[in-house]
Scaffold this active site. Structure first.
Site: not given
Ligand code: NAP
Ligand code: GLV
Length: 316
Positions: A282, A264, A235
């Site tokens: 994005h 954004e 983000r």
């Molecule tokens: P996820 O499986 O929930 O992984 C997020 C990880 O971040 C978890 O392991 C969490 O660990 C960790 N975390 C939380 N707070 C933290 C901190 N302060 N320092 C270090 N690690 C921390 O989610 P995901 O599917 O991988 O997605 C991650 C993020 O990517 C989403 O939240 C979203 O904002 C972004 N995203 C962006 C796009 C895009 O289009 N660019 C697409 C999809 C997702 P804990 O176990 O400690 O909670």
């Molecule tokens: C996209 O940015 C998502 O969080 O799924």
């Protein structure tokens, strides 16, 4: 009586049809307008039992208070920093997101940025389009190789691990900095400061929370190697964009690849002038297959809640 559902954005027609089967659908559509205005969201959520929201909707306390009949807010995204989850919880409203289905698409896009910036794809493409390419020379526009270097992942969840797996295929060593301990025999866990100081590519995959806002600020950027690259597909506000523009201009780091931005669709104007950053709008989960799967999962969460079942993917 069928429950009523407010859908705030464009999703595949097959999933619109599914939502129409589940309930009476109020679908925001307006020629030339992509985002539902906030005051309209507040007005139209009244009387609805479900809200299917996009990351561009601020589902803030005023929306939740207006939605007195809401049972579920189904965000069509994995990130849910756009929703006041505490306010929803206080009113017993279930909040769901779409984890899992977008991991590969987002990890692929992250790698497009890693390769794009280390091999100077954006810079080279702009030069060719300007008609300024004078032909092949031995030392022209040289980039950096990845094999044997360290990929530092911040946030070792679904996407972080998928980015790491691709990194291993490129011969990279994997390090990760996590909030809670994560076990992986093929990656080294380390504190963020050490990860920043030792990684050749730092890739951000944590959610946006009060803890991670401006996690990458001026001191964090100053800790990175001058030869390192920063990639953000998490983000925008996880990075202080102004500080990043400064670090890129001063060549304190070698480059950056950004898919997300602090405000954004605005982008810090200085970033637009720099060659050592690749900027995309994005697009992380932006494939036909993944966006369909995300919308479908949001609809299945709504269906489950109306069928009296547990939602498939509640936010914890
Ligand atoms: P996820 O499986 O929930 O992984 C997020 C990880 O971040 C978890 O392991 C969490 O660990 C960790 N975390 C939380 N707070 C933290 C901190 N302060 N320092 C270090 N690690 C921390 O989610 P995901 O599917 O991988 O997605 C991650 C993020 O990517 C989403 O939240 C979203 O904002 C972004 N995203 C962006 C796009 C895009 O289009 N660019 C697409 C999809 C997702 P804990 O176990 O400690 O909670
Ligand atoms: C996209 O940015 C998502 O969080 O799924």
């Amino acid at each position: 009586m069928k429950p009523s559902i407010l859908l705030t954005g464009k999703i595949p027609s097959s999933v619109v049809a599914t939502l129409e089967e589940i309930g009476n659908l109020d679908h925001f559509r307006r020629d030339g307008v992509d985002l539902m205005p906030h005051d309209e969201l507040v007005a139209r959520v009244a009387g609805k039992q479900a809200l299917v929201s996009m990351i561009t909707d601020a589902v803030s306390r005023d929306v939740i208070e207006a939605g007195t009949d809401l049972k579920i807010i189904a965000n069509a995204a994995v990130g849910y920093n756009n929703i006041d989850v505490a306010a929803a919880r206080q009113r017993g409203i279930i909040v769901t997101n779409t984890p899992g289905v977008l991991i590969d698409a987002t990890a692929d896009l992250t790698w497009a940025l890693i390769l794009g910036i280390t091999r100077r794809i954006g810079e080279g493409e702009r030069l060719v389009r300007r008609g300024e390419w004078k032909g092949w020379t031995f030392d022209f526009m040289l980039g950096a190789e990845l094999k044997g270097k360290q990929l530092g992942i911040v946030g070792y969840g679904g996407i972080g691990r998928a980015v790491a797996a691709r990194g291993r295929a490129f011969g990279m060593r994997i390090a990760h900095a996590s909030r809670t301990p994560k076990s992986d025999p093929d990656a080294e866990a380390m504190p963020l400061d050490r990860l920043l100081a030792t990684s050749d590519v730092v890739s951000l995959h944590c959610p946006l929370t009060s803890e991670t806002r401006h996690l990458i600020d001026q001191p964090a950027l100053a800790r990175m190697k001058r030869s390192a690259y920063l990639i953000n597909t998490a983000r925008g506000p996880v990075v202080d964009e102004k500080a990043l523009a400064w670090a890129l201009r001063m060549r304190l780091i070698a480059g950056a690849g950004l898919d997300v931005f602090e405000e954004e669709p605005k982008v810090n104007p200085e970033l637009l002038t720099l060659e050592n950053v690749i900027l995309v709008p994005h697009l992380g989960s932006g494939t036909v297959e993944t966006r369909t799967a995300m919308a479908d999962l949001a609809a299945r969460n709504v269906a489950a809640v109306f069928a009296g079942q547990s939602p498939l993917t509640p936010v914890s």
